[in-house]
Write a protein that holds these residues in place. Structure first.
Motif, PDB file in Angstrom:
ATOM      1  N   ARG A 176     -42.915   4.577  76.929  1.00  0.00           N
ATOM      2  CA  ARG A 176     -42.376   4.201  75.611  1.00  0.00           C
ATOM      3  C   ARG A 176     -41.396   5.246  75.125  1.00  0.00           C
ATOM      4  O   ARG A 176     -40.432   4.945  74.439  1.00  0.00           O
ATOM      5  CB  ARG A 176     -43.511   4.036  74.609  1.00  0.00           C
ATOM      6  N   LEU A 211     -38.579  -6.246  74.204  1.00  0.00           N
ATOM      7  CA  LEU A 211     -40.028  -6.262  74.030  1.00  0.00           C
ATOM      8  C   LEU A 211     -40.705  -6.807  75.283  1.00  0.00           C
ATOM      9  O   LEU A 211     -41.686  -6.240  75.759  1.00  0.00           O
ATOM     10  CB  LEU A 211     -40.401  -7.116  72.810  1.00  0.00           C
ATOM     11  N   ILE A 215     -43.319  -4.729  77.642  1.00  0.00           N
ATOM     12  CA  ILE A 215     -44.695  -5.194  77.811  1.00  0.00           C
ATOM     13  C   ILE A 215     -44.997  -5.392  79.287  1.00  0.00           C
ATOM     14  O   ILE A 215     -46.045  -4.965  79.786  1.00  0.00           O
ATOM     15  CB  ILE A 215     -44.923  -6.497  77.029  1.00  0.00           C
ATOM     16  N   THR A 218     -45.287  -1.874  81.001  1.00  0.00           N
ATOM     17  CA  THR A 218     -46.523  -1.130  80.760  1.00  0.00           C
ATOM     18  C   THR A 218     -47.730  -1.866  81.332  1.00  0.00           C
ATOM     19  O   THR A 218     -48.641  -1.236  81.878  1.00  0.00           O
ATOM     20  CB  THR A 218     -46.742  -0.874  79.260  1.00  0.00           C
TER      21      THR A 218
ATOM     22  N   VAL C  76     -54.225 -10.061  72.017  1.00  0.00           N
ATOM     23  CA  VAL C  76     -52.815 -10.146  72.413  1.00  0.00           C
ATOM     24  C   VAL C  76     -51.929  -9.398  71.425  1.00  0.00           C
ATOM     25  O   VAL C  76     -51.054  -8.619  71.797  1.00  0.00           O
ATOM     26  CB  VAL C  76     -52.369 -11.623  72.507  1.00  0.00           C
ATOM     27  N   PHE C  80     -49.665  -6.241  72.303  1.00  0.00           N
ATOM     28  CA  PHE C  80     -48.230  -6.419  72.125  1.00  0.00           C
ATOM     29  C   PHE C  80     -47.615  -5.274  71.331  1.00  0.00           C
ATOM     30  O   PHE C  80     -46.661  -4.630  71.762  1.00  0.00           O
ATOM     31  CB  PHE C  80     -48.002  -7.756  71.408  1.00  0.00           C
ATOM     32  N   PHE C  81     -48.179  -5.009  70.148  1.00  0.00           N
ATOM     33  CA  PHE C  81     -47.585  -3.977  69.300  1.00  0.00           C
ATOM     34  C   PHE C  81     -47.932  -2.568  69.734  1.00  0.00           C
ATOM     35  O   PHE C  81     -47.264  -1.615  69.371  1.00  0.00           O
ATOM     36  CB  PHE C  81     -47.981  -4.201  67.840  1.00  0.00           C
ATOM     37  N   ARG C  82     -48.984  -2.432  70.555  1.00  0.00           N
ATOM     38  CA  ARG C  82     -49.300  -1.092  71.056  1.00  0.00           C
ATOM     39  C   ARG C  82     -48.320  -0.664  72.130  1.00  0.00           C
ATOM     40  O   ARG C  82     -48.005   0.504  72.260  1.00  0.00           O
ATOM     41  CB  ARG C  82     -50.699  -1.103  71.667  1.00  0.00           C
ATOM     42  N   ASN C  83     -47.893  -1.624  72.943  1.00  0.00           N
ATOM     43  CA  ASN C  83     -47.050  -1.283  74.078  1.00  0.00           C
ATOM     44  C   ASN C  83     -45.567  -1.304  73.771  1.00  0.00           C
ATOM     45  O   ASN C  83     -44.771  -0.891  74.588  1.00  0.00           O
ATOM     46  CB  ASN C  83     -47.327  -2.254  75.237  1.00  0.00           C
ATOM     47  N   ALA C  84     -45.189  -1.802  72.610  1.00  0.00           N
ATOM     48  CA  ALA C  84     -43.773  -1.829  72.284  1.00  0.00           C
ATOM     49  C   ALA C  84     -43.319  -0.436  71.872  1.00  0.00           C
ATOM     50  O   ALA C  84     -43.994   0.227  71.102  1.00  0.00           O
ATOM     51  CB  ALA C  84     -43.530  -2.813  71.151  1.00  0.00           C
ATOM     52  N   PRO C  85     -42.168   0.000  72.390  1.00  0.00           N
ATOM     53  CA  PRO C  85     -41.664   1.299  71.942  1.00  0.00           C
ATOM     54  C   PRO C  85     -41.401   1.274  70.450  1.00  0.00           C
ATOM     55  O   PRO C  85     -40.887   0.285  69.936  1.00  0.00           O
ATOM     56  CB  PRO C  85     -40.342   1.452  72.718  1.00  0.00           C
ATOM     57  N   TRP C  86     -41.717   2.353  69.741  1.00  0.00           N
ATOM     58  CA  TRP C  86     -41.621   2.367  68.292  1.00  0.00           C
ATOM     59  C   TRP C  86     -40.211   2.113  67.819  1.00  0.00           C
ATOM     60  O   TRP C  86     -39.990   1.452  66.806  1.00  0.00           O
ATOM     61  CB  TRP C  86     -42.122   3.711  67.759  1.00  0.00           C
ATOM     62  N   LEU C  89     -39.465  -1.554  67.680  1.00  0.00           N
ATOM     63  CA  LEU C  89     -40.086  -2.180  66.510  1.00  0.00           C
ATOM     64  C   LEU C  89     -39.280  -1.881  65.246  1.00  0.00           C
ATOM     65  O   LEU C  89     -39.118  -2.737  64.376  1.00  0.00           O
ATOM     66  CB  LEU C  89     -41.529  -1.690  66.344  1.00  0.00           C
TER      67      LEU C  89
END
Lengths: 235, 267, 246
Positions: A176, A211, A215, A218, C76, C80-86, C89
């Protein structure tokens, strides 16, 4: 087909139908993989070395490095190396005979990201090493094994296996973090996406792509690590 | 895996919905403010004064527009990579930020004619690199701004590599650090920004390509025909009465050929 | 802990004092403006963390919901939001949320808080899941056998234990959040990194860059390091053994 989609609905995935954009994006993806590869390798080495030196006099210096890189923003670390440290290094001549900086953007990105991720790896490996029970080490000693042999045959394999889940987490953090390399003009996929969306004005489409890509990346990485975990547990 | 695809598709659908809006002129008059996106790092078109305010030629023109609508002017600093998005999502009513009038942009926003300005990109080069023409840049590394539309066309034409940064400050620093032999940017602003002794080691030997000289456009949200008409009329009157000729003189710029020609042909 | 803390500060101070004499007065001159920017970073982190905790705990507990559609969506969304680069987002929120909804203005500041909250709620959801998993079922059973209703069991037995276990990872993710708030500068928020860029545009003396960046980084260090130490201490108290990895 995607071009028709664009003409009919306005949904613009130019990275698929436009040759120039597609090429740029493919290069960006390849560079991303290269960046990740180097950083995973270097940061793991940093982690192992830092953890191994845990019982030596270097511990304090390593603590300083760990705490400083953990508690400061990664993006400022990137700027710091690229804009502040780099001018202090000697210059070199490039193929055209002009003086250029010794280290370029990609290399600094690898250095900064690896140093940053290495910090978490040191913590992970430290815990892993500590978790190896004293009895096993004593067994090794009683068998007359030298300290380095104990480390190589007993401590390291066990510690590595225990550390794998946390290591996977660290590597995902690293993946990330690679997006930030774009601020020092490393043409990874966020950089390329930004160039494309300003030309094509297709921000939502590029967001979906980004995105999805991360996903998949990772998840894929986590899947590979879990396979590695399973394999090692039968050793 | 299926759940993942569902989630991604759902997000994609949500994202392609855009909000509706009423007529822009009525909205602006109701608000009492005209919000214009301008550059804050592009002397003398939009830049920061000593006390932090944004001033410049485009701000002055924006003021004229605001006055004609009978509202206050509010300026918001923008860059190439976010100005169209800000216009589309309503953060700004107009773009007056040295934006090139291109066919691709006209697909997503409206640009009134005639164009109010024109310029061309050139390269600020390091003297030690001895670059005297566009061709000499082949295979070299050139700094640029992320999102500038001419980056792609010029770098492919003359086959040089580009490293792009988000802000001009970073690009100038990279040039000073010799990470590139030149900085590809607008001729006029390079001229205005590079005064001072630290720029003695740099020069601008190449003239802008006629093919890449481009007209600037005011950015208006798509479909706002009344606003586009109003701005067209205003721009024509600016050219006719020499407003922009005067502004260039006021900001110590040599009068550009485009402005002189527009003034002559409008009379 | 004090040894490391003061050593780092001493080292940085040493580098700054040993550099070009023009540096120190410049740093002093710009400190008030930098401080104002830093306050923005902290405010953004507090706001995002609060929203993240409120929504994340709910989402995390939904991962255990009986209904598999609910629990599936919760899982899900979290992943989804854990693996997205900040930063992605943040771009998402910045570009796709309209500036104006029926007269309500959503500033860049607010959008960046929303962007960070998305990531925070996913991380808190994951932490909640881990905490709930770590509380033995016997605790629930014990509560029910005493005749307590479900909400009472949660409030009186599970929650106190849960909060204690959740604190170390929560504090850890908070320090990561604080460091990440500088990303808000990329979407237009005038916080400490944006101010640093403005400063270097005005005072671009070559010797100034290194001390300036070190200076700003040290502010983050001074704020985050004590928190991470405290979190380690709490963890030690909890496990009574060596600190675990997170």
């Amino acid at each position: 087909m995607f071009y028709d989609l664009y003409l009919n609905t306005g949904i613009n995935f130019s990275i698929i139908y436009d040759t120039v954009d597609r090429e740029d994006m493919i290069n960006g993806i390849l560079l991303e993989f290269e960046l990740i590869g180097w950083c995973v390798l270097l940061s793991t080495i940093i982690g192992l070395v830092g953890a191994a030196l845990q019982k030596t006099r270097c511990k304090f210096a390593i603590d300083l490095y760990v705490e400083f890189f953990r508690n400061t923003p990664l993006i400022i670390q990137l700027f710091f190396f690229y804009f502040a440290v780099s001018p202090l290094l000697p210059m070199t001549l490039d193929e055209f005979g002009t003086m250029v900086p010794l280290i370029g953007g990609f290399t600094w990105a690898v250095i900064a990201l690896s140093l940053n991720a290495g910090v978490y790896n040191i913590e992970t490996f430290r815990s892993g090493i500590d978790s190896v029970s004293k009895e096993l080490i004593d067994t090794g000693k009683s068998l007359g094994m030298k300290p380095w042999l104990i480390f190589y045959k007993i401590t390291f394999p066990l510690a590595f296996r225990v550390s794998l889940p946390a290591l996977t987490n660290n590597m995902i953090l690293l993946i990330r973090g690679t997006t930030l390399a774009y601020v020092i003009a490393v043409p990874e996929i966020l950089y390329v996406s930004n160039q494309i969306w300003t030309q094509q004005s297709n921000v939502p489409e590029m967001m979906v792509f980004l995105l999805t890509f991360y996903i998949l990346l990772t998840s894929g990485f986590a899947y590979l690590m879990r396979k590695l975990e399973k394999k090692l547990s039968y050793v | 895996m299926k759940k993942l695809l569902l989630a991604v598709t759902a997000m994609a659908l949500v994202m392609t919905v855009t909000p509706a809006s009423a007529d822009a002129i009525d909205d602006i008059k109701a608000k009492g403010t005209l919000t214009v996106g301008v550059k804050s790092d592009f002397k003398p078109y939009g830049y920061r004064s000593a006390n932090g305010d944004i001033i410049g030629i485009e701000i002055d023109l924006a003021n004229k527009i605001a006055n004609s609508l009978g509202v206050e002017l509010k300026v918001i600093p923008v860059v190439a990579s976010n100005r169209i998005q800000f216009l589309q999502n309503g953060k700004i009513d107009l773009i007056m930020a040295t934006m090139a009038d291109t066919k691709k942009r006209r697909k997503v926003i409206d640009i009134p004619k005639p164009n109010y300005y024109s310029s061309g990109p050139t390269v600020l080069t390091a003297k030690q690199a001895k670059i005297k023409s566009w061709d000499a840049l082949q295979d070299r590394t050139v700094c640029g701004i992320l999102g500038a539309w001419y980056n792609k066309s010029i770098s492919t034409k003359f086959k040089f590599k580009m490293i792009d940064f988000k802000t001009t400050g970073e690009a100038y620093k990279a040039l000073q650090d010799s990470r590139c032999v030149g900085f590809l940017y607008e001729d006029i602003t390079l001229l205005a920004s590079t005064v001072g002794s630290e720029w003695d080691a740099f020069e601008m030997p190449i003239s802008s390509l006629p093919s890449e000289t481009y007209a600037w456009g005011i950015g208006v949200k798509k479909g706002e025909t009344r606003l586009v008409e109003l701005l067209s009329k205003m721009t024509s009157s600016w050219h006719k009465d020499g407003t922009i000729v005067g502004l260039e003189k006021q900001y110590n710029l040599p009068n550009s050929q485009f402005i002189l020609d527009s003034h002559k042909s409008a009379k | 802990m004090y040894k490391v803390f003061f050593s780092v500060i001493a080292l940085v101070a040493g580098v700054i004092l040993l550099s070009d004499p023009i540096v120190v007065p410049l740093l002093i001159k710009w400190t008030p403006l930098l401080a104002l920017g830093f306050v923005d970073n902290i405010l953004i982190s507090v706001a995002s963390m609060s929203i993240g905790i409120l929504l994340g705990v709910v989402l995390g507990s939904y991962q255990y919901h009986k209904n598999s559609v609910v629990s599936g969506s919760a899982i899900v969304t979290t992943q989804f939001f854990r693996n997205a680069p900040w930063i992605v987002l943040l771009f998402l929120c910045s570009y796709l949320i309209p500036y104006n909804i029926n007269g309500f203005i959503i500033s860049d500041y607010v959008k960046s808080i929303l962007g960070f909250s998305l990531s925070m709620l996913a991380n808190v959801s994951e932490i909640t899941r881990g905490v709930l998993a770590s509380i033995p079922k016997s605790q629930w059973d014990g509560g029910f056998s005493l005749g307590l209703k479900k909400w009472q069991v949660i409030l009186l037995i599970i929650l106190p234990q849960g909060i204690k276990r959740a604190l170390p990872p929560l504090m850890n993710i908070y320090t990561v959040l604080v460091s990440s708030t500088v990303l808000a500068s990329i979407v237009g928020v005038h916080e400490i990194l944006a101010i640093t860029s403005d400063i270097t545009a005005v005072d671009d003396h070559p010797a100034f860059f290194l001390p300036l960046y070190l200076y700003v980084m040290t502010w983050f260090f001074i704020f985050c390091y004590p928190i991470s130490c405290w979190s380690k201490k709490l963890e030690l108290q909890l496990t009574g053994a060596q600190s675990s990895i997170k």
